[in-house]
Write an enzyme that holds these catalytic residues in place. Structure first.
Site, mmCIF file in Angstrom:
data_model
loop_
_atom_site.group_PDB
_atom_site.id
_atom_site.type_symbol
_atom_site.label_atom_id
_atom_site.label_comp_id
_atom_site.label_asym_id
_atom_site.label_seq_id
_atom_site.Cartn_x
_atom_site.Cartn_y
_atom_site.Cartn_z
ATOM 1 N N CYS A 1 0.846 -1.201 0.000
ATOM 2 C CA CYS A 1 0.000 0.000 0.000
ATOM 3 C C CYS A 1 0.879 1.248 0.000
ATOM 4 O O CYS A 1 1.422 1.648 1.038
ATOM 5 C CB CYS A 1 -0.933 0.015 1.201
ATOM 6 S SG CYS A 1 -1.987 1.489 1.238
ATOM 7 N N CYS B 1 -0.293 4.097 2.377
ATOM 8 C CA CYS B 1 0.030 3.832 3.782
ATOM 9 C C CYS B 1 1.533 3.960 4.032
ATOM 10 O O CYS B 1 1.948 4.492 5.067
ATOM 11 C CB CYS B 1 -0.464 2.448 4.186
ATOM 12 S SG CYS B 1 -2.265 2.285 4.144
#
Length: 179
Positions: free
Chosen positions: A131, A134
């Site tokens: 991700c 993130c």
């Protein structure tokens, strides 16, 4: 047990992983709790049963019960957040990014360990889970708390090696290579 056992289980074609696993768990700028929390979080995120069994046993020798719980919490929350935020990032309709997530993540605010440690573990899980949104958020938080790029890189290196070990061992156990 642990790192030594995994190094034995790695096939010859993964000699580099065998060496890297020894290196990232013995030569690190991470302190002991950061290192073994990163190892545990990465093993959970990597989803390899053998790798998790071996590394969890060794990690528990180095972590307090609170730190082990926090590492597991980081892996659990990132399993959710990484899918959610990676999806928002990939969707063409950016209106989704402006919508309230509606997902509980209270443990991030009070993880039971030093916030830097929890952020490093979240970064590691986010690296394994791929991700980018993130990763950027956790790296920004860590840099804002004074963590060096070298320490952040070490956490990412641990995550990448643990993940590669898990993938290699699990695939080798399912279909042993002939070479």
């Amino acid at each position: 047990m642990g790192v030594a056992r995994l190094r034995e289980l790695l096939p010859d074609y993964a000699k580099d992983l065998r060496l890297n696993l020894g290196s990232v768990t013995s030569q690190s700028q991470l302190n002991n709790q950061q290192l073994w929390g990163t190892v545990l979080t990465s093993a959970i995120a990597s989803r390899g049963a053998t790798t998790l069994t071996e590394l969890e046993a060794e990690a528990l020798e180095h972590l307090s019960p609170e730190a082990a719980k926090a590492a597991r919490t980081a892996a659990a929350l990132m399993a959710m957040n990484n899918v959610y935020y990676r999806t928002l990032h990939l969707l063409e309709d950016k209106e989704y990014s402006r919508m309230r997530a509606g997902l509980r993540m209270n443990a991030i605010a009070n993880p039971g360990v030093d916030k830097v440690d929890f952020e490093l573990w979240s970064l590691a899980a986010s690296a394994v889970n791929g991700c980018g949104m993130c990763l950027t958020a956790h790296e920004h938080e860590l840099r804002g708390r004074g963590v060096s790029r070298e320490v952040i890189q070490d956490a990412i290196r641990v995550a990448s090696v643990v993940h590669a070990v898990a993938v290699t061992i699990e695939s080798h156990e399912q279909v042993p290579a002939t070479a």
